[in-house]
Design a protein around this motif. Structure first.
Motif, PDB file in Angstrom:
ATOM      1  N   GLY A 161      61.819  32.262  30.889  1.00 29.35           N
ATOM      2  CA  GLY A 161      62.734  32.117  29.769  1.00 29.35           C
ATOM      3  C   GLY A 161      63.729  30.974  29.740  1.00 29.35           C
ATOM      4  O   GLY A 161      64.402  30.788  28.756  1.00 29.35           O
ATOM      5  N   THR A 177      63.117  35.269  21.378  1.00 33.99           N
ATOM      6  CA  THR A 177      64.556  35.512  21.399  1.00 33.99           C
ATOM      7  C   THR A 177      65.112  35.582  19.983  1.00 33.99           C
ATOM      8  O   THR A 177      65.964  36.426  19.678  1.00 33.99           O
ATOM      9  N   HIS A 225      70.672  34.137  27.535  1.00 35.47           N
ATOM     10  CA  HIS A 225      70.569  34.889  26.278  1.00 35.47           C
ATOM     11  C   HIS A 225      71.953  35.106  25.675  1.00 35.47           C
ATOM     12  O   HIS A 225      72.147  34.950  24.476  1.00 35.47           O
ATOM     13  N   ASP A 263      63.471  42.400  27.444  1.00 34.24           N
ATOM     14  CA  ASP A 263      62.747  41.132  27.478  1.00 34.24           C
ATOM     15  C   ASP A 263      61.897  41.078  28.741  1.00 34.24           C
ATOM     16  O   ASP A 263      62.333  41.496  29.797  1.00 34.24           O
ATOM     17  N   GLU A 264      60.703  40.520  28.610  1.00 33.64           N
ATOM     18  CA  GLU A 264      59.816  40.347  29.754  1.00 33.64           C
ATOM     19  C   GLU A 264      59.532  41.675  30.435  1.00 33.64           C
ATOM     20  O   GLU A 264      59.780  41.873  31.609  1.00 33.64           O
TER      21      GLU A 264
HETATM   22 MG    MG Z   1      62.136  34.481  26.150  1.00 31.26          MG
END
Ligand code: MG
Ligand code: ADP
Length: 851
Positions: free
Chosen positions: A705, A457, A487, A551-552
């Motif tokens: 996360g 991140t 996030h 992300d991911e």
């Molecule tokens: Mg993460």
């Protein structure tokens, strides 16, 4: 050579019976060329004969055979009868059809069938020690056996449905069709599981009990019996002069009895057991009447196909043999000739043939490991087209004009200064790679891998800030609402006082707030947008999108990535994944992306002690949690939730939360699951983050996360039901602070399969995500590991990412070089390759398209 010997023997008696010989010849010529034979008159002559042979009538064939023998003997050493035929050619240089040479034919073996039934069984074949299974004998007396079927005409191709192939019996066809092999070409890609060498005959007397073997024996008696349990049993007594052997068939189909007659000479393959009175016996052996012709089941290395051995298998082999002989040579060659030559690859037709029927003397150990030239070619081809698709896409992306961001040391320092911690060396390294990409005019297309908790991140944040400082907007796409909200909160915290606004797009911000967030993104007031796939919606527009961070990645398809990219002019793309991807898998499926890896964790992390418990040890597990809570720590309890049993899974988690609420009182226990509304989830998550809730009972929504450093223990219920990478992700939720953490796996060990146990043990043994990913790749294959079902599974049929790494490297090198040299595959010598590429990837992953 064998078919030629067969054809010229006995005054060319076999000439008319050669089927598919043109193809065989063509292959032989190609092989000779690839072995470096001089391309002289002899080779060209062979080639010419190859082109016309199948079309010739019996008499013309004799001439052709003589010419062939001549060409061959000038190239290599040939066996006696072939040399003999070649000499005929020199006597009659006209080489036209001539009378059959007047040689005395050797005495023919009396066909067993022609013997009168009253006559005593013919003398068994002389018993000799191990020797080759006899090559096809000269043609037998008229009327026996039926002549081979006429070769398939030229209208039949690899695309012909099996149902339209003359002479393919229903039962092997059904067996293939059940496995989704509907056409000849698909059937040819039904790979053997293993192979058996059936080239050596044994004497019955010398066959050890417990071993498999082949004998050539004549039938003495055939008896139908009923066993005590009422089932039918067919018993056939045979002998080869060395000892008697009983062949027994249980539940034999009716045709079986008709297949064997006293006096027949049979080839029998089976495992030797001991019958009544110590007599050797084979149960359900494979049989074949010894007869002329090329056998699919004997006298060769035979393929063993997947599935239980059954009556159909010999028939299946016959079909496959015919496909190999007649159609494999018609397989179009789709690799560029230069590549084949450089990498020393067999032609596609030859590879298909050898993959099923390896040449005599082939290394069976290598075959079983798929390490033969045939499989090398097939694996190469599979990787090659995958890489070609990726190479073309990468090239397409690079060819577009991208954005040049300011990423110099001052810009970088300004961005990094916003973080509340210093970057690890590993984070710095990947940021340097990202900054270099962003500063270039071509669009960035990079995959960032880093284990859970490695600090991706922070890297994404710095990249986003670089984009914002250059006057662009950045989008960060997360796989779940919770993660997106988290996030957004993190980014806002780090950006406090900077005046840079972060908008959260998605279900968590609703009504007016959502509308305002979208408007802020559209107008450009918000410089950073964080959200789920809601970001992909058409209604979400950006003022000036310059960077997309996904992300991911494994939870998004490749397609989604593409659609987010389309929102900007041509934004740079950074894909982040916490599922460590083994090198081969990354190359095979993300080969269009450049790659960066975070290899170290932020300082002050403690390893997570992982232990496995059976259901009977539940109390011990709860006590351990209790102890952490007493020390002021927090805990996760995770329940599996799968769609198929969603209701009962949810009930499990709900009642689990109730029970735990009682046993952990006064510590507050909360419940989080995917069926809850966005705000509810958010409220529970916030309460846990603040520490109001001490225990969070959750279905897998927390998997990705979530970051609460004070949580030091995690209990996983029904751990046997989770996948390895999923467990590794889950475990990453603890061990985020400096305190010692633990992950306690509760599993129904007795019901769990061996795979589940191996998974759980691997998880206890290591925290290295890459090592775990390798184990996962081995246990489950690429499809599961990538998280998207459609992606891995159908893409690789022969290749194995675990085994074929070296071939992948070669294929990748060739594919990328080809696209470099001829991006559109427009050169005439690449046309077949271009066509094959389009066909292979039609509708799949849009790999065939550029961009
Ligand atoms: Mg993460
Ligand atoms: P992941 O790679 O799993 O997404 P995160 O980015 O969530 O990891 O980082 C995990 C935790 O480590 C967060 O609390 C984050 O603030 C912290 N972190 C990240 N980088 C560093 C660093 N260089 N030093 C200290 N803490 C860090």
């Amino acid at each position: 050579m064998a078919p030629l010997r067969f054809a010229v023997k006995d005054g060319f008696a076999g000439a008319g019976r050669l089927a598919g010989f043109s193809a065989t010849l063509r292959e032989a010529v190609a092989r000779a060329r690839s072995l470096g034979a001089p391309d002289g008159a002899a080779l060209r002559g062979l080639q010419a004969e190859a082109e016309r042979f199948d079309g010739l009538g019996g008499d013309a064939r004799r001439g052709a055979l003589i010419r062939l023998a001549g060409h061959l003997s000038s190239l290599i050493e040939v066996p006696g009868e072939v040399a003999e035929a070649a000499r005929l050619g020199t006597v009659r240089p006209s080489a036209g059809p001539g009378p059959a040479p007047q040689e005395a034919a050797p005495p023919r073996r009396t066909s067993p069938r022609t013997a009168s039934p009253k006559a005593p069984p013919p003398a068994p074949p002389p018993a000799q020690p191990s020797r080759p299974v006899p090559a096809p004998t000269p043609p037998a007396a008229p009327g026996h056996p039926p002549p081979p079927p006429p070769p398939w005409g030229s209208s039949i191709t690899l695309d012909t449905p099996l149902a339209d192939l003359p002479g393919v019996h229903a039962s092997p066809r059904a067996l293939l069709e059940e496995r989704g092999r509907l056409t000849a070409g698909q059937a040819l890609e039904f790979w053997p599981r293993t192979w058996q060498d059936r080239t050596t005959l044994r004497r019955i007397a010398e066959l050890p009990v417990g071993q498999e073997g082949i004998v050539l024996a004549s039938v003495q008696a055939v008896r139908q019996r009923r066993m005590r349990n009422g089932r039918a049993m067919l018993e056939v007594s045979v002998t080869d002069g060395s000892a008697p052997l009983g062949l027994v068939f249980f539940n034999a189909p009716p045709w079986k009895e008709k297949q064997v007659k006293p006096g027949d000479t049979l080839l029998c393959w089976g495992k030797v057991g001991e019958g009544f009175g110590g007599r050797k016996q084979m149960a359900n052996p494979e049989l074949e009447r010894h007869q002329p012709g090329d056998s699919a089941n004997f006298s060769r290395i035979v393929p063993i196909y997947p599935g239980p051995a059954g009556w159909q298998h010999p028939a299946l082999r016959k079909v496959m043999k015919r496909l190999c002989d007649e159609l494999a040579p018609r397989a179009p060659e789709d690799l560029p000739a230069a590549v084949r030559e450089r990498r020393r690859l067999l032609s596609r037709g030859e590879a298909l043939r050898q993959a099923h029927f390896p040449a005599p003397g082939s290394d069976l150990v290598a075959a079983a490991a798929r390490a033969t030239p045939a499989f090398r070619r097939l694996v190469f081809e599979e990787f090659f087209f995958l890489q070609l698709g990726l190479a073309r896409r990468r090239r397409g992306v690079k060819a577009e004009a991208g954005i040049v961001f300011e990423t110099g040391p001052r810009a970088m320092a300004a961005a990094v200064a916003r973080l509340p911690f210093g970057l690890t060396g590993s984070q710095q390294k990947v940021l340097a790679e990202i900054a270099r990409d962003m500063a270039r005019p071509e669009p960035m297309n990079r995959l960032l891998q880093g284990d859970v908790g490695s600090g991706k991140t922070a890297v994404a944040f710095v990249a986003a800030l670089l984009a914002v400082q250059s006057g662009w907007q950045a989008a960060l796409m997360a796989p779940t609402e919770i993660l997106a909200a988290q996030h957004a909160a993190t980014l806002r915290r780090w950006l406090e006082g900077s005046g840079i606004e972060v908008a959260l797009i998605g279900a968590l911000a609703r009504g007016g707030a959502q509308k305002a967030a979208r408007e802020a993104v559209r107008s450009g007031r918000a410089r950073v947008a964080v959200g789920t796939h809601a970001l992909l919606e058409e209604s979400v527009a950006f003022e000036r999108l310059g960077l997309v961070v996904v992300d991911e990645q494994h939870r998004f398809g490749v397609m989604q990535r593409a659609s987010l990219m389309a929102k900007g002019k041509r934004p740079d793309v950074l894909v982040m994944t916490a599922t460590p991807i083994p090198r081969t898998l990354a190359l095979a499926f993300y080969g269009d992306l450049d790659q960066s890896k975070i290899t170290e964790l932020p300082p002050g992390r403690s390893p997570v002690e992982t232990r496995l418990f059976g259901e009977s040890q539940r109390k011990k597990v709860l006590d351990a949690v209790q102890a952490e809570l007493a020390a002021g720590r927090q805990a996760y309890v995770v329940y599996p939730l799968v769609e198929e049993s969603e209701k009962s899974d949810l009930a499990d988690a709900t009642s689990g939360a109730e029970t735990l609420g009682k046993s952990f009182a006064p510590h507050a226990v909360g419940l989080l699951h995917g069926r809850m509304k966005g705000e509810e989830k958010q409220a529970v998550m916030e309460a846990f983050r603040r520490g109001d809730l001490k225990v969070l009972v959750a279905t897998t929504v927390i998997e990705v996360g979530v970051d609460v450093p004070n949580a030091t223990v995690m209990v996983v219920e029904h751990a046997e039901r989770f996948g390895l990478s999923q467990l590794h992700q889950l475990r990453g939720r603890v061990g985020r602070g400096a305190a010692r953490s633990s992950c306690l796996l509760l599993a129904q060990l007795r019901q769990a399969g061996a795979d589940a146990r191996e998974r759980l043990q691997a998880l206890c043994a290591t925290q290295d995500g890459f090592e775990l990913a390798r184990v996962d790749l081995k246990l489950r294959g690429p499809g599961e590991l990538l998280g998207t079902r459609q992606s891995g599974q159908a893409l690789l049929e022969v290749a194995d990412l675990y085994r074929d790494e070296a071939i992948l490297d070669e294929a990748r090198e060739e594919a990328f070089a080809l696209v470099e040299a001829d991006p559109d595959l427009a050169a005439p010598e690449h046309r077949a390759t271009a066509r094959a590429l389009a066909q292979r990837w039609a509708g799949r992953l849009s790999l065939a398209q550029v961009g």
